[in-house]
Scaffold this motif. Structure first.
Motif, PDB file in Angstrom:
ATOM      1  N   ASN A  14      19.620   5.775  12.097  1.00  0.00           N
ATOM      2  CA  ASN A  14      18.415   6.319  12.371  1.00  0.00           C
ATOM      3  C   ASN A  14      18.440   6.419  13.832  1.00  0.00           C
ATOM      4  O   ASN A  14      17.840   5.464  14.531  1.00  0.00           O
ATOM      5  N   ASN A  15      18.494   7.323  14.447  1.00  0.00           N
ATOM      6  CA  ASN A  15      18.537   7.714  15.810  1.00  0.00           C
ATOM      7  C   ASN A  15      17.183   7.964  16.322  1.00  0.00           C
ATOM      8  O   ASN A  15      16.798   7.963  17.648  1.00  0.00           O
ATOM      9  N   SER A  16      16.053   7.795  15.394  1.00  0.00           N
ATOM     10  CA  SER A  16      14.639   8.009  16.033  1.00  0.00           C
ATOM     11  C   SER A  16      14.186   6.336  16.800  1.00  0.00           C
ATOM     12  O   SER A  16      13.155   6.523  17.158  1.00  0.00           O
TER      13      SER A  16
ATOM     14  N   PRO B 176       8.743  -2.193  11.614  1.00  0.00           N
ATOM     15  CA  PRO B 176       9.839  -2.762  10.884  1.00  0.00           C
ATOM     16  C   PRO B 176      10.868  -1.731  10.566  1.00  0.00           C
ATOM     17  O   PRO B 176      10.431  -0.760  10.076  1.00  0.00           O
ATOM     18  N   TYR B 177      12.193  -2.010  10.590  1.00  0.00           N
ATOM     19  CA  TYR B 177      13.087  -0.924  10.226  1.00  0.00           C
ATOM     20  C   TYR B 177      14.510  -1.768   9.845  1.00  0.00           C
ATOM     21  O   TYR B 177      14.637  -2.684  10.104  1.00  0.00           O
ATOM     22  N   LYS B 178      15.169  -1.018   9.174  1.00  0.00           N
ATOM     23  CA  LYS B 178      16.508  -1.408   8.727  1.00  0.00           C
ATOM     24  C   LYS B 178      17.487  -1.308   9.750  1.00  0.00           C
ATOM     25  O   LYS B 178      17.410  -0.332  10.619  1.00  0.00           O
ATOM     26  N   ALA B 179      18.293  -2.321   9.982  1.00  0.00           N
ATOM     27  CA  ALA B 179      19.300  -2.346  10.803  1.00  0.00           C
ATOM     28  C   ALA B 179      20.428  -2.855  10.757  1.00  0.00           C
ATOM     29  O   ALA B 179      20.775  -3.974   9.796  1.00  0.00           O
ATOM     30  N   ILE B 180      21.768  -2.652  11.578  1.00  0.00           N
ATOM     31  CA  ILE B 180      23.061  -3.372  11.353  1.00  0.00           C
ATOM     32  C   ILE B 180      22.735  -4.418  12.426  1.00  0.00           C
ATOM     33  O   ILE B 180      22.741  -3.963  13.606  1.00  0.00           O
ATOM     34  N   LYS B 181      23.205  -5.856  12.186  1.00  0.00           N
ATOM     35  CA  LYS B 181      23.030  -6.862  13.200  1.00  0.00           C
ATOM     36  C   LYS B 181      24.470  -7.302  13.519  1.00  0.00           C
ATOM     37  O   LYS B 181      25.109  -7.565  12.812  1.00  0.00           O
ATOM     38  N   THR B 182      24.479  -7.709  14.960  1.00  0.00           N
ATOM     39  CA  THR B 182      25.790  -8.324  15.382  1.00  0.00           C
ATOM     40  C   THR B 182      25.351  -9.495  16.334  1.00  0.00           C
ATOM     41  O   THR B 182      24.345  -9.079  17.023  1.00  0.00           O
ATOM     42  N   THR B 183      26.125 -10.322  16.070  1.00  0.00           N
ATOM     43  CA  THR B 183      25.595 -11.655  16.941  1.00  0.00           C
ATOM     44  C   THR B 183      26.681 -12.053  17.996  1.00  0.00           C
ATOM     45  O   THR B 183      27.980 -12.280  17.529  1.00  0.00           O
TER      46      THR B 183
ATOM     47  N   TYR C 116      20.835  -4.873  17.502  1.00  0.00           N
ATOM     48  CA  TYR C 116      20.346  -4.179  16.490  1.00  0.00           C
ATOM     49  C   TYR C 116      20.629  -2.653  16.401  1.00  0.00           C
ATOM     50  O   TYR C 116      19.968  -2.145  17.605  1.00  0.00           O
ATOM     51  N   VAL C 117      21.195  -1.940  15.470  1.00  0.00           N
ATOM     52  CA  VAL C 117      21.361  -0.618  15.503  1.00  0.00           C
ATOM     53  C   VAL C 117      20.712  -0.110  14.165  1.00  0.00           C
ATOM     54  O   VAL C 117      20.832  -0.602  13.322  1.00  0.00           O
ATOM     55  N   ALA C 118      19.590   0.804  14.645  1.00  0.00           N
ATOM     56  CA  ALA C 118      18.673   1.069  13.444  1.00  0.00           C
ATOM     57  C   ALA C 118      19.545   2.160  12.288  1.00  0.00           C
ATOM     58  O   ALA C 118      20.325   2.976  13.126  1.00  0.00           O
ATOM     59  N   VAL C 119      19.499   1.918  11.164  1.00  0.00           N
ATOM     60  CA  VAL C 119      20.014   2.736  10.102  1.00  0.00           C
ATOM     61  C   VAL C 119      19.242   3.233   9.364  1.00  0.00           C
ATOM     62  O   VAL C 119      18.054   2.782   9.011  1.00  0.00           O
ATOM     63  N   GLN C 120      19.248   4.481   8.499  1.00  0.00           N
ATOM     64  CA  GLN C 120      18.374   5.125   7.532  1.00  0.00           C
ATOM     65  C   GLN C 120      18.332   4.225   6.350  1.00  0.00           C
ATOM     66  O   GLN C 120      19.269   3.584   5.716  1.00  0.00           O
TER      67      GLN C 120
ATOM     68  N   ILE D 212      21.750   2.373   0.960  1.00  0.00           N
ATOM     69  CA  ILE D 212      21.982   1.204   2.266  1.00  0.00           C
ATOM     70  C   ILE D 212      21.380   0.000   1.529  1.00  0.00           C
ATOM     71  O   ILE D 212      21.663  -1.033   1.823  1.00  0.00           O
ATOM     72  N   ASP D 213      20.115   0.154   0.866  1.00  0.00           N
ATOM     73  CA  ASP D 213      19.364  -1.047   0.389  1.00  0.00           C
ATOM     74  C   ASP D 213      20.367  -1.841  -0.657  1.00  0.00           C
ATOM     75  O   ASP D 213      20.146  -3.033  -0.702  1.00  0.00           O
ATOM     76  N   THR D 214      21.047  -1.072  -1.466  1.00  0.00           N
ATOM     77  CA  THR D 214      21.805  -1.853  -2.438  1.00  0.00           C
ATOM     78  C   THR D 214      23.206  -2.109  -2.289  1.00  0.00           C
ATOM     79  O   THR D 214      23.885  -3.257  -2.981  1.00  0.00           O
TER      80      THR D 214
END
Length: 361
Positions: free
Chosen positions: A306-308, A272-279, A333-337, A342-344
């Motif tokens: 998050n480039n990993s 599981p990872y945090k991401a920016i989502k676009t539809t 989905y593009v992963a972010v740190q 970011i969480d808040t």
């Protein structure tokens, strides 16, 4: 009573006379027709090259609501095939040769009569000039219909002209009606998946995806593997400068599966990872614009990536579930740190809606 018999005899003689006349007439035909379609050449080519789109515009298969379709395997590019049945009979189409973004050559069999069909796509002012040619022999019943319409060539040309008009109308609505929404922060739950990976020219990306995904789906059916979600693409590398990408076509599974050594289908997993989502709602041809909006959103709001973790596209709704491209759903989905910022942070969602596209795009 005698009058009735005479009338019946006259009808019978007339029918026999017409039948003999039609049988003795040459059933061969060769026609050519063209139409300017207000869309980019690559979009028109890709739309025609995929047989699953033909349900939206093909005269032969849309004029009869009883028509049923069969897609036994590959439906795009060289070797693409589909068949149909309706009240007029049964038919099939097979693509025998393709010149990418230029021309398509096909063989059609309808009620045991064969014809050759060719498509030519040319850039022109206002969009794409589509030249459609066909030659072959028509069955007996169609010769009778052609006789009533004046000539065989005229009858066939009218049908193919309607095809091109329907194609233009379908593209105008189905391709040009779409929306892109940057949903913002989300969590991708990850999971296990089966994948097939290749390196491809970016220009061939869409075509290769449409070929690889059905093959992976057939692997699942053959080996009785259960899908656990929507298919997706992982982009391992994407080199725009050289026009090359390495990507994996993936299908989610519940538990990890190990394939035999040397198989080009392997397993993978994502935590599981945090991401920016676009539809993206609409035809897949707009996915590059969706990616651009996503990356601009990330850059504008200074969100650290998050480039990993590779970027991916999920096909929530595609041609197998919905034949109308305007209703397809693709998620990016593009992963972010995952930092506290970011969480808040609460960022404004951005919606881009474009019901039409200018011819210059």
């Amino acid at each position: 009573m005698k009058i009735f018999k005479y009338i019946l005899l006259l009808f019978l003689l007339a029918f026999v006379g017409i039948s003999v006349f039609v049988i003795t007439q040459k059933g061969d035909f060769e026609i050519s027709t063209s139409q300017i379609i207000h869309a980019k050449k690559s979009i028109v080519f890709n739309y025609v090259n995929e047989y699953k789109n033909w349900e939206n515009w093909n005269y032969w298969t849309t004029k009869d609501e009883s028509t049923t379709f069969n897609y036994p395997g590959i439906t795009i590019g060289n070797g693409g095939f589909y068949s149909w049945n309706n009240s007029d009979g049964s038919g099939s189409m097979k693509t025998v040769f393709v010149v990418e973004n230029d021309s398509i050559f096909q063989k059609m069999n309808f009620n045991n009569s064969e014809s050759i069909i060719s498509w030519k796509f040319k850039d022109t002012i206002g969009g794409t000039k589509v030249i459609l040619k066909s030659s072959g022999t028509m069955p007996f019943l169609f010769r009778i219909k052609a006789l009533l319409n004046g000539s065989l060539e005229k009858s066939i040309k009218e049908i193919y002209s309607k095809n091109l008009v329907n194609l233009g109308n379908s593209l105008d609505y189905e391709i040009n009606n779409y929306s892109i929404k940057v949903n913002g922060f989300t969590t991708n739950n990850g999971g296990n998946y089966m994948k097939q990976t290749i390196t491809s020219k970016i220009s061939n990306l869409e075509r290769n995806i449409k070929i690889m995904l059905p093959r992976l789906t057939r692997f699942f059916k053959k080996n009785k593997v259960t899908m656990n979600g929507s298919p997706f693409i992982i982009y391992n590398t994407y080199d725009e400068r050289n026009g090359i990408t390495n990507f994996s076509v993936c299908i989610p599974i519940k538990e990890e599966i190990i394939t035999s050594s040397g198989s080009d289908i392997t397993s993978g997993s994502l935590a599981p990872y945090k991401a920016i989502k676009t539809t993206l709602i609409g035809d897949y041809s707009h996915v590059q614009e969706a990616w651009k909006k996503t990356l601009n959103y990330i850059s504008k709001n200074k969100i650290p990536r998050n480039n990993s973790i590779p970027v991916l596209e999920i096909y929530k709704t595609g041609v197998d579930q919905e034949r109308k491209p305007s209703k397809w759903v693709t998620e990016i989905y593009v992963a972010v740190q995952a930092t506290k910022v970011i969480d808040t942070v609460s960022l404004k969602k951005v919606t881009i809606s474009k019901p039409t596209i200018s011819n210059e795009q």
